[in-house]
Design an enzyme around this catalytic site. Structure first.
Site, short mmCIF file in Angstrom:
data_model
loop_
_atom_site.label_atom_id
_atom_site.label_comp_id
_atom_site.label_asym_id
_atom_site.label_seq_id
_atom_site.Cartn_x
_atom_site.Cartn_y
_atom_site.Cartn_z
N SER A 178 -42.82 -29.93 -87.56
CA SER A 178 -41.50 -29.58 -87.11
C SER A 178 -41.26 -28.12 -87.53
O SER A 178 -41.67 -27.81 -88.59
CB SER A 178 -40.34 -30.32 -87.41
OG SER A 178 -39.33 -30.20 -86.71
N PRO A 179 -40.47 -27.42 -86.89
CA PRO A 179 -40.10 -26.01 -87.33
C PRO A 179 -38.92 -26.16 -88.44
O PRO A 179 -38.02 -26.93 -88.01
CB PRO A 179 -39.58 -25.34 -85.95
CG PRO A 179 -39.12 -26.41 -85.28
CD PRO A 179 -39.89 -27.52 -85.40
N CYS A 210 -36.88 -23.76 -91.45
CA CYS A 210 -36.78 -22.26 -91.95
C CYS A 210 -36.93 -22.25 -93.38
O CYS A 210 -36.66 -23.16 -94.20
CB CYS A 210 -35.31 -21.92 -91.57
SG CYS A 210 -34.94 -21.74 -89.79
N TYR A 233 -26.67 -23.51 -82.32
CA TYR A 233 -27.07 -22.07 -82.22
C TYR A 233 -26.75 -21.66 -81.06
O TYR A 233 -25.98 -22.49 -80.04
CB TYR A 233 -28.51 -21.96 -82.80
CG TYR A 233 -28.89 -22.29 -84.07
CD1 TYR A 233 -27.88 -21.91 -85.16
CD2 TYR A 233 -29.73 -23.39 -84.58
CE1 TYR A 233 -28.29 -22.24 -86.41
CE2 TYR A 233 -29.89 -23.74 -85.77
CZ TYR A 233 -29.47 -23.31 -86.83
OH TYR A 233 -29.33 -23.49 -88.18
N ARG A 290 -36.16 -27.27 -77.32
CA ARG A 290 -35.47 -28.23 -78.25
C ARG A 290 -33.92 -28.36 -78.25
O ARG A 290 -33.50 -27.20 -78.05
CB ARG A 290 -35.71 -27.52 -79.85
CG ARG A 290 -35.20 -28.75 -80.85
CD ARG A 290 -35.53 -28.22 -82.27
NE ARG A 290 -36.24 -29.62 -83.02
CZ ARG A 290 -36.48 -29.68 -84.32
NH1 ARG A 290 -36.01 -28.83 -85.01
NH2 ARG A 290 -36.84 -30.97 -84.51
#
Length: 362
Positions: free
Chosen positions: A22-23, A25, A185, A233
């Site tokens: 998974s992405p 940060c 976001y 996503r």
């Protein structure tokens, strides 16, 4: 064979198994100067080590399509040629380990210009390298400053920024691209009525609130190679309940959006939740977000990825084997164990994928 270790083909890309990274940060790029947003040696070892550990697909963290789209000044970016060139070596190294390199493109919206989490995550003021934020409407997130409402011309430029970043991602060798429309976001702020109070063509009805997302998807799909997959996503729910008196984004909205995304060329829905409202009550238990992925898959036929407290190989196997999702994306569990996929393969009698240099130890 273990369902978790069966290959999956999306368009022309065959991913060797259903365990994906998974992405996540890392907030570890340079904040300014010629190396701003460029992946570092840390990013290289962080991502390639998971490829060597056997995952089928490695998703690079939320990567900003413009400088002001970063969550923190230390995020990765893909708005210039230096960043594109730096990613080229990374994609080659991931591919050399037998995994598929993918990247998530993002704009943080009203949650941008914040400090690193380990330094409190508060707003970074302009004098300290921060910037004014933008969103669908001037609705603040928690204690962060209220964003500026985006004008229609700003929206048009944003769509172009996503397309330009997608072109660079393709040139850098990525084999899949994900559009970040979750966690409060920018794109998510247009979808949810919690944050979107607009009265123009981008606000009000479901169709209007989904307009920007579909414009971005169309722009990315228009420049992204037709033979390569596009993911999206989503936050499948805001976790705001009707009893609380606030209109919000729901699982039913997500199913409806998923059908539109499928029609517009999205190949997989990466199904997360939350992030729109701080301090909401979330029933966090193992696999608590899987039902949202299952609902989309069942209702629309769009392939889905399941995320959230998936930690045990047999738990992950059951999710895929029972048809609740097509893949699982692991985050923190891969931070704890970069070789989780190969350990799971051993437990489930699936095919492990190890570097040839390690085979003498197997």
């Amino acid at each position: 064979m273990s369902a978790l270790f069966e290959p999956i083909t999306l368009r022309s890309v065959t991913v060797p198994n259903r365990v994906w990274m998974s992405p996540m940060c890392m907030y570890s790029a340079e904040a300014d100067g010629p190396q701003a947003g460029v992946p570092t040696d840390f990013h290289f070892q962080h991502l390639v080590s998971r490829a060597a550990g056997g995952v089928g697909l490695v998703m690079v963290e939320a990567t900003a399509v413009r400088p002001e789209g970063r969550i923190t000044p230390w995020d990765l970016g893909l708005w210039n040629e230096a960043q594109q060139e730096a990613f080229t070596g990374l994609t080659a190294a991931i591919s050399a380990q037998g995994a598929v390199p993918a990247i998530q493109l993002a704009h943080a919206g009203r949650k941008a210009s914040t400090d690193r989490p380990w330094r409190g995550g508060g707003a970074v003021v302009e004098s300290a390298g921060g910037w004014p934020t933008v969103a669908a409407s001037p609705q603040a997130f928690g204690d962060l400053p209220a964003p500026q409402e985006m004008g229609v011309e700003e929206i048009r430029v944003l769509v172009e920024d996503f397309a330009a970043a997608a072109r660079r991602a393709s040139a850098a060798g990525f084999q899949a691209v994900e559009i970040h429309g979750a966690h409060g976001y920018l794109l998510n702020s247009f979808l949810s009525p919690v944050a979107n109070r607009r009265v123009d063509d981008y606000g009000g009805s479901f169709e209007n609130r989904a307009r920007l997302v579909l414009e971005v998807v169309d722009a990315v799909r228009g420049v992204w190679p037709a033979e390569l997959p596009v993911f999206f996503r989503v936050s499948a729910t805001d976790w705001v309940h009707e009893a609380e008196g606030t209109e919000a984004w729901t699982g039913q909205d997500t199913v409806r959006l998923a059908g539109l995304l499928k029609d517009h060329g999205v190949d997989l829905l990466d199904t997360s939740t939350g992030g729109m409202v701080p301090h909401v009550r979330i029933p966090v238990t193992p696999g608590y977000q899987v039902p949202f992925a299952e609902a989309v898959r069942t209702s629309t036929g769009l392939p889905t990825g399941a995320v959230g407290l998936i930690t045990d190989p047999r738990q992950a196997e059951a999710i895929v084997a029972e048809g609740r999702a097509d893949v699982v994306l692991l985050g923190r569990e891969l931070l704890r164990d970069p070789y989780w996929a190969n350990h799971a393969a051993a437990e489930l009698s699936g095919p492990a994928r190890v570097p040839v240099q390690y085979e003498y130890a197997i």
